[in-house]
Every structure is written in C-alpha cells, then in structure tokens.
Design an enzyme around this catalytic site. Structure first.
Site, PDB file in Angstrom:
ATOM      1  N   GLN A   9     -23.514 -36.272 -29.448  1.00 55.81           N
ATOM      2  CA  GLN A   9     -23.108 -37.595 -29.325  1.00 55.81           C
ATOM      3  C   GLN A   9     -23.549 -38.691 -30.029  1.00 55.81           C
ATOM      4  O   GLN A   9     -24.906 -38.583 -30.233  1.00 55.81           O
ATOM      5  CB  GLN A   9     -23.161 -37.902 -27.743  1.00 55.81           C
ATOM      6  CG  GLN A   9     -22.129 -38.960 -27.129  1.00 55.81           C
ATOM      7  CD  GLN A   9     -21.995 -38.732 -25.888  1.00 55.81           C
ATOM      8  OE1 GLN A   9     -21.997 -37.991 -25.275  1.00 55.81           O
ATOM      9  NE2 GLN A   9     -21.551 -39.974 -25.167  1.00 55.81           N
ATOM     10  N   SER A  87     -28.153 -31.379 -28.253  1.00 52.80           N
ATOM     11  CA  SER A  87     -27.439 -31.587 -27.047  1.00 52.80           C
ATOM     12  C   SER A  87     -26.216 -31.015 -26.842  1.00 52.80           C
ATOM     13  O   SER A  87     -25.767 -29.590 -26.992  1.00 52.80           O
ATOM     14  CB  SER A  87     -27.409 -33.217 -26.633  1.00 52.80           C
ATOM     15  OG  SER A  87     -26.927 -33.648 -25.487  1.00 52.80           O
ATOM     16  N   GLN A 243     -29.916 -27.625 -19.682  1.00 57.25           N
ATOM     17  CA  GLN A 243     -29.992 -28.749 -20.487  1.00 57.25           C
ATOM     18  C   GLN A 243     -29.637 -30.048 -20.151  1.00 57.25           C
ATOM     19  O   GLN A 243     -30.232 -31.027 -20.661  1.00 57.25           O
ATOM     20  CB  GLN A 243     -29.263 -28.310 -21.600  1.00 57.25           C
ATOM     21  CG  GLN A 243     -29.358 -28.885 -22.995  1.00 57.25           C
ATOM     22  CD  GLN A 243     -28.006 -29.363 -23.726  1.00 57.25           C
ATOM     23  OE1 GLN A 243     -27.298 -30.226 -22.995  1.00 57.25           O
ATOM     24  NE2 GLN A 243     -27.756 -28.721 -24.930  1.00 57.25           N
TER      25      GLN A 243
END
Length: 292
Positions: A9, A87, A243
């Site tokens: 992101q 991520s 995560q």
C-alpha cells in the site's frame, strides 16, 4: 539468482495498469475478470480515479495487487528464483510463485482490505516513520511508552515505521526525537497496520485463508514474519495470517535473500520504493523495474 519483489500500500498512482490493459490481451482479460469478481469497476478507478479515490483501503490493496500480478503474468520468461512482498505485496508474490491462483489471491486481498478497514474504525490509530535511529533504540522507546505502540515496518537501516494508538504514537515520536531521531513523521494512514490493533482483521483473514487452496510454489517466498525461505503451503498460510499483527521485517528478508544467493532484485508493480530500500540495505546488488 533473481529475486522478484512486490510493493504494498502507498505505491498506487492514477493511471496505474493502463499501459498493461492497452498493450496486452491477457492483461485486458484479467482486468475484466477482476471487475466482475469484485462487483465494481476497479480498472476504471485505477486508470482514471483521483488520488483520493485510490487511497481508500478497499481500493488501494486490490489495485496494487492487480497491477503487480497482471504485470508478472504478462512478462516474458518470468522465472523467479525467489519472491517476497512488502505487506500486502506478499499476496502478489504468492500468486507470482504459484501458491495461489489469480482469483483466490484477489479474493484474499479484498477480504484483507475490508477486514483492515473495519479494524481501523474500531479505534483511532495511526503510524509514523522514524528516521536516523538504531532499530533497538526505537524498540526500547516503544516498549517504555504507555499505550499500544510497536515497531511495524523494518524498511531499511535507519528507517523504521511505528504503529499504534494515536496518543501512544505521538508520545513515542516526541521521545524518539529527544533520543536523536532525524525525523519522526506521522503518516497519512487510516490505522495501525502491523500492530496488535489489527487483531480483529487477523481473525477474519484466518477464516478466508482456511477456505482457500494453497498450492506448492515453484520457488520460495521470503515472508515478512519469518524472513526465511518458505515453500510449505501450511507454513505460508500461518505466516500470512500472523503478518497483520506482526512487523514487516523487510530489511531482514532482503539480507536473507542476498545471503541465499540473490544478486538481482526486480520490482514488479507500481512505483520503485522497494528498489530504493534494497539499495539502502545492500548497494552491491542490482535493482530494476519489471516492464512489458
């Protein structure tokens, strides 16, 4: 050995993926499939949407995923020796190495985005970038600060992002500046990603993952949680769930990939942030952007 890395992101931009759509029949087909699967025209938002529209978590995460994965699928001779993603990028990496198919990957990314958005609305929370301090100093100050604030993204030496409740992050920033941080910069994000405040999202994602088929990959993925080469589908699932509340150990993952033989890092997806981080971690390796 070639390592393919996938951004997360923040890498989104207006017009992302339009060149792929215009120049590849396969890309066109996959964008149309994504629009149908999600139930809204994400391709239109990617190609024509404003920065504000692209910034919504439910749009950003699938948009970055689609740009990365569709680019990987249209590359000639795409034969990674290892993959990793920052991520959200970890799910892109898992489609690229064959652990997940396109449909399952998109489904997981969208469910993850909605679950994280929901978790953000439960409690005001934020993140901040800390520049110019040793990781251990940042960790120590976070642990001594009242409230929830933790190290969330180990991006490269001297650049660590912290995450948590708004007052705790603000207080930690003051303490970190006093301890000699060059900068302690609040980030324009809607929540405390990679912190214990994402626990409600973790529970939702776990359920989605349990109902998804994970296959044996063609090459190892270096996961954010463990930083080591993983090929076992059950282990991959477990790390992917963890995560959401655990830190992204990007520095350590890149160091391990280099130790295991990576000499070239190719960034697949929007932007070139990961190339910059890789060079700061070890400037002896080659970096480049994947392109059609």
């Amino acid at each position: 050995m070639k390592a393919y890395v996938f951004p997360g992101q923040g890498a989104q931009f207006t017009g992302m993926g339009k060149d792929l759509y215009d120049n590849s029949d396969l890309a066109k087909e996959l964008f149309q499939q994504a629009d149908e699967q999600l139930g809204f025209e994400i391709s239109k938002i990617m190609f024509e949407g404003t920065a504000e529209e692209l910034k919504q978590t439910k749009v950003t995460q699938p948009a970055v995923f689609l740009h990365s994965v569709i680019l990987a699928k249209t590359l000639e001779n795409f034969q990674p020796d290892m993959v990793a993603g920052h991520s959200l990028g970890e799910i892109s990496a898992l489609v690229a190495n064959g652990t997940l198919n396109f449909e399952s990957g998109l489904n997981l990314v969208y469910k993850r985005a909605l679950a994280m958005q929901k978790a953000c609305e439960i409690q005001p929370s934020t993140m901040a970038a800390i520049l110019g301090l040793e990781d251990a100093v940042v960790e120590q100050i976070c642990s001594e600060t009242e409230g929830v604030v933790v190290a969330a993204n180990y991006n490269c030496p001297g650049q660590l992002v912290i995450s948590g409740e708004v007052p705790a992050v603000e207080l930690a920033c003051e303490k970190l500046k006093a301890a000699g941080a060059k900068r302690a910069l609040m980030l324009p994000v809607g929540g405390a990603f990679h912190s214990p405040l994402m626990k409600p999202a973790e529970d939702e994602l776990a359920e989605a993952i349990a109902n998804t088929e994970f296959m044996t990959p063609i090459c190892p993925v270096y996961q954010n949680v463990t930083t080591t080469a993983v090929t076992n589908p059950e282990e991959i699932k477990k790390n992917l769930i963890a995560q959401l509340t655990a830190p992204v150990k990007w520095t350590q993952s890149v160091q391990q990939m280099i130790k295991d033989g990576a000499v070239e890092f190719i960034e697949v997806g929007p932007g070139n942030t990961l190339q910059g981080l890789v060079r700061k971690i070890d400037n002896s390796v080659g970096t480049s952007s994947a392109s059609l």
